[in-house]
Structures are given as structure tokens and as C-alpha cells.
Write a protein that holds these residues in place. Structure first.
Motif, PDB file in Angstrom:
ATOM      1  N   ARG A 113       3.594  15.778   2.205  1.00 33.06           N
ATOM      2  CA  ARG A 113       4.699  15.990   3.135  1.00 33.06           C
ATOM      3  C   ARG A 113       4.800  14.910   4.210  1.00 33.06           C
ATOM      4  NH1 ARG A 113       2.933  20.624   1.034  1.00 33.06           N
ATOM      5  NH2 ARG A 113       4.419  22.346   0.665  1.00 33.06           N
ATOM      6  N   THR A 114       4.168  13.775   3.967  1.00 31.06           N
ATOM      7  CA  THR A 114       4.276  12.654   4.904  1.00 31.06           C
ATOM      8  C   THR A 114       4.440  11.362   4.123  1.00 31.06           C
ATOM      9  OG1 THR A 114       3.165  11.401   6.655  1.00 31.06           O
ATOM     10  CG2 THR A 114       1.757  12.423   5.019  1.00 31.06           C
ATOM     11  N   SER A 115       5.135  10.423   4.718  1.00 31.27           N
ATOM     12  CA  SER A 115       5.306   9.113   4.082  1.00 31.27           C
ATOM     13  C   SER A 115       4.128   8.193   4.357  1.00 31.27           C
ATOM     14  CB  SER A 115       6.591   8.452   4.598  1.00 31.27           C
ATOM     15  OG  SER A 115       6.504   8.238   6.008  1.00 31.27           O
ATOM     16  N   MET A 116       3.238   8.606   5.258  1.00 29.29           N
ATOM     17  CA  MET A 116       2.094   7.762   5.602  1.00 29.29           C
ATOM     18  C   MET A 116       1.048   7.778   4.498  1.00 29.29           C
ATOM     19  SD  MET A 116       1.420   8.469   9.661  1.00 29.29           S
ATOM     20  CE  MET A 116       1.064  10.205   9.395  1.00 29.29           C
ATOM     21  N   LEU A 117       0.236   6.742   4.485  1.00 24.54           N
ATOM     22  CA  LEU A 117      -0.908   6.680   3.586  1.00 24.54           C
ATOM     23  C   LEU A 117      -1.996   7.577   4.168  1.00 24.54           C
ATOM     24  CD1 LEU A 117      -1.271   4.785   1.048  1.00 24.54           C
ATOM     25  CD2 LEU A 117      -2.792   3.425   2.502  1.00 24.54           C
ATOM     26  N   MET A 118      -2.438   8.574   3.411  1.00 28.04           N
ATOM     27  CA  MET A 118      -3.473   9.489   3.882  1.00 28.04           C
ATOM     28  C   MET A 118      -4.804   9.091   3.254  1.00 28.04           C
ATOM     29  SD  MET A 118      -1.861  11.367   6.001  1.00 28.04           S
ATOM     30  CE  MET A 118      -3.079  12.623   6.374  1.00 28.04           C
ATOM     31  N   ILE A 119      -5.755   8.750   4.118  1.00 29.57           N
ATOM     32  CA  ILE A 119      -7.050   8.229   3.683  1.00 29.57           C
ATOM     33  C   ILE A 119      -8.095   9.325   3.839  1.00 29.57           C
ATOM     34  CG2 ILE A 119      -8.799   6.469   4.097  1.00 29.57           C
ATOM     35  CD1 ILE A 119      -6.524   4.734   5.303  1.00 29.57           C
ATOM     36  N   SER A 120      -8.624   9.787   2.731  1.00 33.87           N
ATOM     37  CA  SER A 120      -9.550  10.915   2.736  1.00 33.87           C
ATOM     38  C   SER A 120     -10.985  10.476   2.972  1.00 33.87           C
ATOM     39  CB  SER A 120      -9.474  11.659   1.396  1.00 33.87           C
ATOM     40  OG  SER A 120     -10.546  12.577   1.270  1.00 33.87           O
ATOM     41  N   MET A 121     -11.586  11.066   3.999  1.00 31.51           N
ATOM     42  CA  MET A 121     -13.037  10.991   4.152  1.00 31.51           C
ATOM     43  C   MET A 121     -13.532  12.432   4.121  1.00 31.51           C
ATOM     44  SD  MET A 121     -15.557   9.207   6.964  1.00 31.51           S
ATOM     45  CE  MET A 121     -15.658   7.633   6.122  1.00 31.51           C
ATOM     46  N   GLY A 122     -13.951  12.853   2.960  1.00 29.33           N
ATOM     47  CA  GLY A 122     -14.386  14.230   2.801  1.00 29.33           C
ATOM     48  C   GLY A 122     -13.248  15.220   2.857  1.00 29.33           C
ATOM     49  N   ALA A 123     -12.046  14.795   2.434  1.00 29.58           N
ATOM     50  CA  ALA A 123     -10.878  15.673   2.471  1.00 29.58           C
ATOM     51  C   ALA A 123     -10.227  15.806   1.094  1.00 29.58           C
ATOM     52  CB  ALA A 123      -9.864  15.161   3.494  1.00 29.58           C
ATOM     53  N   GLY A 124     -11.010  15.665   0.050  1.00 31.84           N
ATOM     54  CA  GLY A 124     -10.526  15.944  -1.292  1.00 31.84           C
ATOM     55  C   GLY A 124      -9.761  14.820  -1.954  1.00 31.84           C
ATOM     56  N   THR A 125      -9.283  15.131  -3.148  1.00 30.08           N
ATOM     57  CA  THR A 125      -8.642  14.127  -4.003  1.00 30.08           C
ATOM     58  C   THR A 125      -7.130  14.090  -3.873  1.00 30.08           C
ATOM     59  OG1 THR A 125      -8.500  15.715  -5.831  1.00 30.08           O
ATOM     60  CG2 THR A 125     -10.485  14.340  -5.713  1.00 30.08           C
ATOM     61  N   GLY A 126      -6.568  14.946  -3.041  1.00 27.98           N
ATOM     62  CA  GLY A 126      -5.115  15.019  -2.945  1.00 27.98           C
ATOM     63  C   GLY A 126      -4.503  14.028  -1.982  1.00 27.98           C
ATOM     64  N   LEU A 167       0.830  -1.207   0.000  1.00 32.01           N
ATOM     65  CA  LEU A 167       0.000   0.000   0.000  1.00 32.01           C
ATOM     66  C   LEU A 167       0.864   1.256   0.000  1.00 32.01           C
ATOM     67  CD1 LEU A 167      -2.830  -0.991   2.512  1.00 32.01           C
ATOM     68  CD2 LEU A 167      -2.919  -1.013   0.016  1.00 32.01           C
ATOM     69  N   LEU A 168       1.890   1.262   0.826  1.00 28.49           N
ATOM     70  CA  LEU A 168       2.756   2.439   0.896  1.00 28.49           C
ATOM     71  C   LEU A 168       3.487   2.676  -0.427  1.00 28.49           C
ATOM     72  CD1 LEU A 168       4.224   2.059   4.501  1.00 28.49           C
ATOM     73  CD2 LEU A 168       2.521   3.715   3.712  1.00 28.49           C
ATOM     74  N   SER A 169       3.760   1.600  -1.147  1.00 21.09           N
ATOM     75  CA  SER A 169       4.451   1.747  -2.436  1.00 21.09           C
ATOM     76  C   SER A 169       3.562   2.402  -3.485  1.00 21.09           C
ATOM     77  CB  SER A 169       4.925   0.382  -2.940  1.00 21.09           C
ATOM     78  OG  SER A 169       3.826  -0.406  -3.381  1.00 21.09           O
ATOM     79  N   LEU A 170       2.246   2.405  -3.235  1.00 22.52           N
ATOM     80  CA  LEU A 170       1.304   3.013  -4.179  1.00 22.52           C
ATOM     81  C   LEU A 170       1.054   4.489  -3.898  1.00 22.52           C
ATOM     82  CD1 LEU A 170      -1.325   0.122  -4.386  1.00 22.52           C
ATOM     83  CD2 LEU A 170       0.366   0.761  -6.120  1.00 22.52           C
ATOM     84  N   LYS A 171       1.617   5.003  -2.817  1.00 20.88           N
ATOM     85  CA  LYS A 171       1.405   6.410  -2.457  1.00 20.88           C
ATOM     86  C   LYS A 171       1.839   7.313  -3.606  1.00 20.88           C
ATOM     87  CE  LYS A 171       2.467   9.911   1.036  1.00 20.88           C
ATOM     88  NZ  LYS A 171       1.066  10.220   1.409  1.00 20.88           N
ATOM     89  N   GLY A 172       0.934   8.181  -4.017  1.00 20.90           N
ATOM     90  CA  GLY A 172       1.228   9.109  -5.099  1.00 20.90           C
ATOM     91  C   GLY A 172       1.096   8.527  -6.488  1.00 20.90           C
ATOM     92  N   LYS A 173       0.761   7.231  -6.581  1.00 22.83           N
ATOM     93  CA  LYS A 173       0.671   6.580  -7.894  1.00 22.83           C
ATOM     94  C   LYS A 173      -0.771   6.402  -8.356  1.00 22.83           C
ATOM     95  CE  LYS A 173       5.061   4.158  -7.332  1.00 22.83           C
ATOM     96  NZ  LYS A 173       5.740   2.833  -7.223  1.00 22.83           N
ATOM     97  N   ARG A 174      -1.647   6.025  -7.442  1.00 21.39           N
ATOM     98  CA  ARG A 174      -3.066   5.921  -7.787  1.00 21.39           C
ATOM     99  C   ARG A 174      -3.905   6.040  -6.527  1.00 21.39           C
ATOM    100  NH1 ARG A 174      -5.968   1.241  -6.689  1.00 21.39           N
ATOM    101  NH2 ARG A 174      -4.796  -0.684  -6.249  1.00 21.39           N
ATOM    102  N   GLN A 175      -5.161   6.415  -6.712  1.00 25.35           N
ATOM    103  CA  GLN A 175      -6.083   6.525  -5.595  1.00 25.35           C
ATOM    104  C   GLN A 175      -6.594   5.141  -5.210  1.00 25.35           C
ATOM    105  OE1 GLN A 175      -8.208   9.790  -4.295  1.00 25.35           O
ATOM    106  NE2 GLN A 175      -5.997  10.094  -4.244  1.00 25.35           N
ATOM    107  N   LEU A 176      -6.493   4.826  -3.939  1.00 29.42           N
ATOM    108  CA  LEU A 176      -7.037   3.579  -3.424  1.00 29.42           C
ATOM    109  C   LEU A 176      -8.489   3.787  -3.010  1.00 29.42           C
ATOM    110  CD1 LEU A 176      -3.977   2.604  -1.212  1.00 29.42           C
ATOM    111  CD2 LEU A 176      -4.607   1.571  -3.399  1.00 29.42           C
ATOM    112  N   THR A 177      -9.224   2.696  -2.919  1.00 28.31           N
ATOM    113  CA  THR A 177     -10.626   2.754  -2.503  1.00 28.31           C
ATOM    114  C   THR A 177     -10.789   2.061  -1.162  1.00 28.31           C
ATOM    115  OG1 THR A 177     -11.063   0.721  -3.759  1.00 28.31           O
ATOM    116  CG2 THR A 177     -11.533   2.829  -4.846  1.00 28.31           C
ATOM    117  N   MET A 178     -11.672   2.621  -0.329  1.00 28.78           N
ATOM    118  CA  MET A 178     -11.898   2.045   0.998  1.00 28.78           C
ATOM    119  C   MET A 178     -13.366   2.209   1.373  1.00 28.78           C
ATOM    120  SD  MET A 178      -9.813   2.833   4.510  1.00 28.78           S
ATOM    121  CE  MET A 178     -10.312   2.176   6.101  1.00 28.78           C
ATOM    122  N   LEU A 179     -13.933   1.163   1.955  1.00 27.61           N
ATOM    123  CA  LEU A 179     -15.314   1.188   2.419  1.00 27.61           C
ATOM    124  C   LEU A 179     -15.400   0.683   3.850  1.00 27.61           C
ATOM    125  CD1 LEU A 179     -17.308  -0.308  -0.608  1.00 27.61           C
ATOM    126  CD2 LEU A 179     -17.430   2.048   0.220  1.00 27.61           C
TER     127      LEU A 179
END
Length: 268
Positions: free
Chosen positions: A173-186, A12-24
Motif C-alpha cells: 500500500r505504499t510506493s516506497m521501497l520497503m526494506i525488511s530487517m526481520g519483517a518477513g518476505t513481503g 530501484l523503485l521500478s523493481l518494487k514487487g518484481k524481485r527481492q533486493l539484497t542489502m548489507l
């Protein structure tokens, strides 16, 4: 059990910045199986849903059971439940507890996803259930909390109801995976509740939710059908229409007569 190729934390961390992941967020095996078929990357689940049946239904998604804030107190309690969840089929745990507890779990090799922005269990500190980070000071506090979680060893953070530009700047600015819930596409993943996606939630619907089906109307239709079926059954019983001969167990006439003779002998 179905063969699976579940992603790891490193994947998962290797995908950071490469594509948007989906979560439910799913709460039933039916929802988990549907998420599997839909190719959803990650699932948030209640710990009670985990087990062989869950992994039979959803062998591929990365599962994050939630250790709900307030259900546990000490680091030992959190770690005990975390290990139990991982053994039951979880891949990481959600934890919004203190940095010290997250650090303890990371020291034991437990992957932790934490939370910044609007944290429902701590919403009183940020003004209730409302957007967070709309001023430079409050946005900087989210940034500070994110970096503290990174230093504590969390691998991912849910960022909830924060302006998209702020969330994107933090994610970059972080190496962590950032999971957006109502926080945009970035960010690195988009997260919604299955109840909102399916339209089964009759209460307040958050602004960031998108409804794809109207399960509430379907539930109403099914409930009406349920009540109608029960009423028809009751009418059949009262009228004698149920049970019919086909619903009963038959017995050979000679066996019946023999039984009746035995009963008669016992009552003499």
C-alpha cells in the motif's frame, strides 16, 4: 576505477514487487569489495567509509550512508552532511530524523531512506529492543508513520522487527521501497548486517539474523597465531637468533674502515 552501472533511485523503485533486493550493512572496504563480488544490490555504510577507495572496491551497489540520529540537530546540518555523503559516493542517505527534516532534504533533491518499526535510536518509545506492531493499534501506528514518510518525500523505508503479514500489507500500500530487517518476505528488500552474516558478532544475535560463516572462531585462531608469532620474535631477540646477517645492510670493508678512521680523527 572499475566501470560500473550503479542503479538509480528510479531503477530501484521500478523493481518494487518484481524481485527481492539484497542489502548489507558493511563497515570496511574488504566487506564492500566482497559485497560487490557477491552481487549485493544495496549497501548501508558509515559516511566515513565513502570516497574513491570505497567506489573502487564496490562500484556497483547502491550505497546508503547513515546520518545517525543525534549526531546532527538542524535541517541545515543534516543537509550539509547529506550533500557531503552524496559527493563522496553515496546514492542516498539514511535519516530517522523528523518529517520536517526529511521534507527539507527531499525538497533539495536528496534521496532519503527512513525507518519504522523498531528504531534503535528511539526504542524507548516502543518498549525497548523488541518486536513492534504485534497489536492492531501498534501496527496501525507503523502504517501511519509509513504514509507520513511517503508524503514527506522519502523514497525508501527500513521496516524493522515487524510481523511479516503487517509489513507485507504496508508494502503493498505504499510506493516506497520497503526494506525488511526481520519483517518477513513481503517487502521489497532483505537487509542484514555483515557482522551477523559472517558470524563475527560475539554479542547478542537478533532472531532475524542468519549466520553463514564463523568469523569469530577464525578471529580467535588468528589472534592466537598473532600472539605466538610475537612470542617467537621476542625469543629470537633474546637468544640472538634475530637479526641474522640476511636481515642487515652490508657495507664494503674499505668503506667501513674509512668511516672508522673519520670517527677516530673526530675524537682526537
Amino acid at each position: 576505477m572499475q566501470k560500473h552501472n550503479r542503479p538509480t533511485v528510479a531503477d530501484l523503485l521500478s523493481l518494487k514487487g518484481k524481485r527481492q533486493l539484497t542489502m548489507l550493512r558493511v563497515t570496511s572496504l574488504e566487506e564492500a569489495e566482497a559485497a560487490q563480488r557477491a552481487g549485493i544490490d544495496m549497501l548501508s555504510v558509515p559516511p566515513t567509509l565513502l570516497g574513491p577507495a570505497f567506489r573502487e572496491a564496490a562500484p556497483s551497489p547502491f550505497a546508503i550512508p547513515g546520518l545517525e540520529y543525534g549526531d546532527y540537530v538542524s535541517a541545515e546540518e543534516y543537509m550539509r552532511e547529506a550533500f557531503k555523503a552524496l559527493k563522496a559516493g553515496g546514492d542516498a542517505v539514511y535519516c530517522a530524523a523528523s518529517l520536517a527534516i526529511i521534507r527539507r532534504m527531499r525538497d533539495e533533491g536528496i534521496p532519503v531512506c527512513s525507518h519504522v518499526g523498531l528504531i534503535p535510536s528511539k526504542a524507548t518509545w516502543t518498549g525497548g529492543f523488541r518486536a513492534v506492531g504485534k497489536t492492531s493499534i501498534s501496527a496501525f501506528e507503523i502504517w501511519r508513520q509509513t504514509k507520513a514518510l511517503e508524503e514527506a518525500g522519502a523514497f525508501a523505508v527500513e521496516i524493522e522487527v515487524v510481523p511479516g503479514d503487517i509489513a507485507a500489507a504496508i508494502s503493498q500500500r505504499t510506493s516506497m521501497l520497503m526494506i525488511s530487517m526481520g519483517a518477513g518476505t513481503g517487502c521489497d528488500a532483505q537487509y542484514l548486517f555483515a557482522d551477523d552474516v559472517l558470524g563475527s558478532n560475539r554479542g547478542h544475535r537478533p532472531r532475524h539474523a542468519k549466520v553463514y560463516r564463523n568469523f569469530a572462531a577464525e578471529f580467535d585462531r588468528l589472534q592466537n597465531e598473532r600472539a605466538a608469532a610475537f612470542a617467537e620474535f621476542a625469543d629470537d631477540v633474546r637468544s640472538g637468533a634475530y637479526p641474522e646477517k640476511g636481515h642487515e645492510v652490508a657495507i664494503d670493508r674499505q668503506e667501513l674502515e674509512a668511516f672508522l678512521r673519520l670517527v677516530a680523527e673526530q675524537t682526537l
